[in-house]
Every structure is written in structure tokens, then in C-alpha cells.
Design a protein around this motif. Sequence first.
Motif, PDB file in Angstrom:
ATOM      1  N   TYR A  80       0.834  -1.196   0.000  1.00  0.00           N
ATOM      2  CA  TYR A  80       0.000   0.000   0.000  1.00  0.00           C
ATOM      3  C   TYR A  80       0.878   1.258   0.000  1.00  0.00           C
ATOM      4  O   TYR A  80       1.985   1.261   0.520  1.00  0.00           O
ATOM      5  CB  TYR A  80      -0.867   0.035   1.257  1.00  0.00           C
ATOM      6  CG  TYR A  80      -2.053  -0.885   1.228  1.00  0.00           C
ATOM      7  CD1 TYR A  80      -1.884  -2.257   1.257  1.00  0.00           C
ATOM      8  CD2 TYR A  80      -3.351  -0.378   1.217  1.00  0.00           C
ATOM      9  CE1 TYR A  80      -2.977  -3.107   1.259  1.00  0.00           C
ATOM     10  CE2 TYR A  80      -4.450  -1.216   1.225  1.00  0.00           C
ATOM     11  CZ  TYR A  80      -4.249  -2.575   1.246  1.00  0.00           C
ATOM     12  OH  TYR A  80      -5.339  -3.406   1.250  1.00  0.00           O
ATOM     13  N   ASN A  81       0.335   2.314  -0.551  1.00  0.00           N
ATOM     14  CA  ASN A  81       0.976   3.615  -0.401  1.00  0.00           C
ATOM     15  C   ASN A  81       0.721   4.119   1.017  1.00  0.00           C
ATOM     16  O   ASN A  81      -0.358   3.919   1.577  1.00  0.00           O
ATOM     17  CB  ASN A  81       0.381   4.631  -1.378  1.00  0.00           C
ATOM     18  CG  ASN A  81       0.539   4.193  -2.811  1.00  0.00           C
ATOM     19  OD1 ASN A  81       1.511   3.548  -3.176  1.00  0.00           O
ATOM     20  ND2 ASN A  81      -0.442   4.544  -3.635  1.00  0.00           N
ATOM     21  N   GLY A 104       1.031   7.667   3.275  1.00  0.00           N
ATOM     22  CA  GLY A 104       1.213   9.099   3.077  1.00  0.00           C
ATOM     23  C   GLY A 104       1.059   9.894   4.353  1.00  0.00           C
ATOM     24  O   GLY A 104       0.540   9.406   5.357  1.00  0.00           O
ATOM     25  N   ALA A 142       4.584  11.123   0.589  1.00  0.00           N
ATOM     26  CA  ALA A 142       4.062   9.768   0.464  1.00  0.00           C
ATOM     27  C   ALA A 142       5.145   8.847  -0.048  1.00  0.00           C
ATOM     28  O   ALA A 142       6.112   9.292  -0.683  1.00  0.00           O
ATOM     29  CB  ALA A 142       2.857   9.744  -0.473  1.00  0.00           C
ATOM     30  N   ILE A 143       4.959   7.569   0.226  1.00  0.00           N
ATOM     31  CA  ILE A 143       5.886   6.556  -0.245  1.00  0.00           C
ATOM     32  C   ILE A 143       5.078   5.376  -0.743  1.00  0.00           C
ATOM     33  O   ILE A 143       4.153   4.912  -0.087  1.00  0.00           O
ATOM     34  CB  ILE A 143       6.881   6.152   0.865  1.00  0.00           C
ATOM     35  CG1 ILE A 143       7.895   5.141   0.346  1.00  0.00           C
ATOM     36  CG2 ILE A 143       6.169   5.655   2.121  1.00  0.00           C
ATOM     37  CD1 ILE A 143       9.095   4.946   1.296  1.00  0.00           C
ATOM     38  N   ARG A 144       5.423   4.926  -1.917  1.00  0.00           N
ATOM     39  CA  ARG A 144       4.693   3.819  -2.520  1.00  0.00           C
ATOM     40  C   ARG A 144       5.071   2.505  -1.846  1.00  0.00           C
ATOM     41  O   ARG A 144       6.178   2.333  -1.352  1.00  0.00           O
ATOM     42  CB  ARG A 144       5.005   3.713  -4.010  1.00  0.00           C
ATOM     43  CG  ARG A 144       4.247   4.706  -4.866  1.00  0.00           C
ATOM     44  CD  ARG A 144       4.287   4.299  -6.320  1.00  0.00           C
ATOM     45  NE  ARG A 144       3.599   5.214  -7.198  1.00  0.00           N
ATOM     46  CZ  ARG A 144       2.310   5.138  -7.460  1.00  0.00           C
ATOM     47  NH1 ARG A 144       1.567   4.208  -6.892  1.00  0.00           N
ATOM     48  NH2 ARG A 144       1.755   5.999  -8.300  1.00  0.00           N
ATOM     49  N   GLY A 145       4.109   1.556  -1.894  1.00  0.00           N
ATOM     50  CA  GLY A 145       4.395   0.237  -1.375  1.00  0.00           C
ATOM     51  C   GLY A 145       5.336  -0.517  -2.294  1.00  0.00           C
ATOM     52  O   GLY A 145       6.249  -1.210  -1.837  1.00  0.00           O
ATOM     53  N   THR A 199       9.109   7.932  -3.662  1.00  0.00           N
ATOM     54  CA  THR A 199       8.653   8.954  -2.709  1.00  0.00           C
ATOM     55  C   THR A 199       8.179  10.209  -3.425  1.00  0.00           C
ATOM     56  O   THR A 199       8.615  10.519  -4.540  1.00  0.00           O
ATOM     57  CB  THR A 199       9.768   9.316  -1.725  1.00  0.00           C
ATOM     58  OG1 THR A 199      10.919   9.752  -2.453  1.00  0.00           O
ATOM     59  CG2 THR A 199      10.148   8.127  -0.857  1.00  0.00           C
ATOM     60  N   TYR A 200       7.303  10.926  -2.754  1.00  0.00           N
ATOM     61  CA  TYR A 200       6.704  12.151  -3.294  1.00  0.00           C
ATOM     62  C   TYR A 200       6.654  13.181  -2.179  1.00  0.00           C
ATOM     63  O   TYR A 200       6.403  12.836  -1.025  1.00  0.00           O
ATOM     64  CB  TYR A 200       5.284  11.877  -3.795  1.00  0.00           C
ATOM     65  CG  TYR A 200       5.197  10.737  -4.772  1.00  0.00           C
ATOM     66  CD1 TYR A 200       5.093   9.428  -4.326  1.00  0.00           C
ATOM     67  CD2 TYR A 200       5.212  10.973  -6.143  1.00  0.00           C
ATOM     68  CE1 TYR A 200       5.014   8.368  -5.214  1.00  0.00           C
ATOM     69  CE2 TYR A 200       5.126   9.917  -7.035  1.00  0.00           C
ATOM     70  CZ  TYR A 200       5.038   8.624  -6.565  1.00  0.00           C
ATOM     71  OH  TYR A 200       4.958   7.584  -7.457  1.00  0.00           O
ATOM     72  N   PRO A 258      -0.977   8.496  -4.909  1.00  0.00           N
ATOM     73  CA  PRO A 258      -0.378   8.796  -3.608  1.00  0.00           C
ATOM     74  C   PRO A 258      -0.499  10.235  -3.152  1.00  0.00           C
ATOM     75  O   PRO A 258      -0.380  10.510  -1.953  1.00  0.00           O
ATOM     76  CB  PRO A 258       1.089   8.397  -3.802  1.00  0.00           C
ATOM     77  CG  PRO A 258       1.318   8.420  -5.259  1.00  0.00           C
ATOM     78  CD  PRO A 258       0.031   8.045  -5.885  1.00  0.00           C
ATOM     79  N   TYR A 288      -6.999   7.622  -0.255  1.00  0.00           N
ATOM     80  CA  TYR A 288      -6.515   6.839   0.880  1.00  0.00           C
ATOM     81  C   TYR A 288      -7.695   6.231   1.630  1.00  0.00           C
ATOM     82  O   TYR A 288      -8.725   6.875   1.816  1.00  0.00           O
ATOM     83  CB  TYR A 288      -5.679   7.711   1.820  1.00  0.00           C
ATOM     84  CG  TYR A 288      -4.298   7.984   1.280  1.00  0.00           C
ATOM     85  CD1 TYR A 288      -4.084   8.988   0.338  1.00  0.00           C
ATOM     86  CD2 TYR A 288      -3.204   7.224   1.680  1.00  0.00           C
ATOM     87  CE1 TYR A 288      -2.822   9.226  -0.175  1.00  0.00           C
ATOM     88  CE2 TYR A 288      -1.937   7.463   1.174  1.00  0.00           C
ATOM     89  CZ  TYR A 288      -1.757   8.465   0.241  1.00  0.00           C
ATOM     90  OH  TYR A 288      -0.502   8.689  -0.267  1.00  0.00           O
TER      91      TYR A 288
END
Length: 122
Positions: A32-33, A35, A50-53, A58-59, A103, A109
Motif C-alpha cells: 500500500y501507499n 502518506g 508519500a511513499i509507494r508500497g 517517494t513524493y 499517492p 486513501y
Amino acid sequence: QVQLVETGGGLVQAGASLRLSCAASGRTFSYYNMGWFRQAPGKGREFVAAIRGSYGATYYADSVRGRFTVSRDNAKNTVYLQMNSLKPEDTAVYYCAVGVGAPLRGDEYNYWGQGTQVTVSS
């Protein structure tokens, strides 16, 4: 039952650092992402990081890029937000969230924490 618990907020002076943690329980969120969002008094919720699974991309919001770092420990089902060089305008309630959609979009979410207060004095 899914639960997200944020910790690490507090009152600091401008220029200081804080590290927020968000521990997830109830299921595994490795894919999962995860955030972070924040909401200052009288303002709407805004995306922070946020960080992706998958792959861990990263964002960051422009306002925090270069000062904040998001990371995750999938073994602990935990996401972190390292906040350096804090500014008074960073004062807000910080929320972590978990989801599978875009994300940067809060409405993508599925689960949210209760929030932790960060206050930065000048």
C-alpha cells in the motif's frame, strides 16, 4: 480492524527536527501507499509526503521538499516522517494515511490515523 497510530509530534523551535511515526495494525500494508497529510488551523488538509508500497518511490510537497524525508519499515508496518529545519508554517495536525490509489490525493486513501500535533515556534 485497521488502526493507524501517529506519534512523535510536539512543540519545537524553528530550525529544530522531529520524527513522526505511524504504526499500522490490522493487516499488512507492504503493497500500500503510505502518506502524510497536514491541516493547519483554518486551512484545508494538504498533502505533505508519500511513499509507494511497490519500489518505495517517494513524493513531496514543494513546501517540504529538501527538509522532510518519508520512509517506511514494512517489517514493522510503520511509516516515518523525518522533519528537519522546521518552520512556523509547518505548524499543523499531521495525519498518516494508507491507500492504494494516487499517492498525492487524500481522497484515494482508505485508512487514516487520528493525527498528531506539531507546533513550531518562531
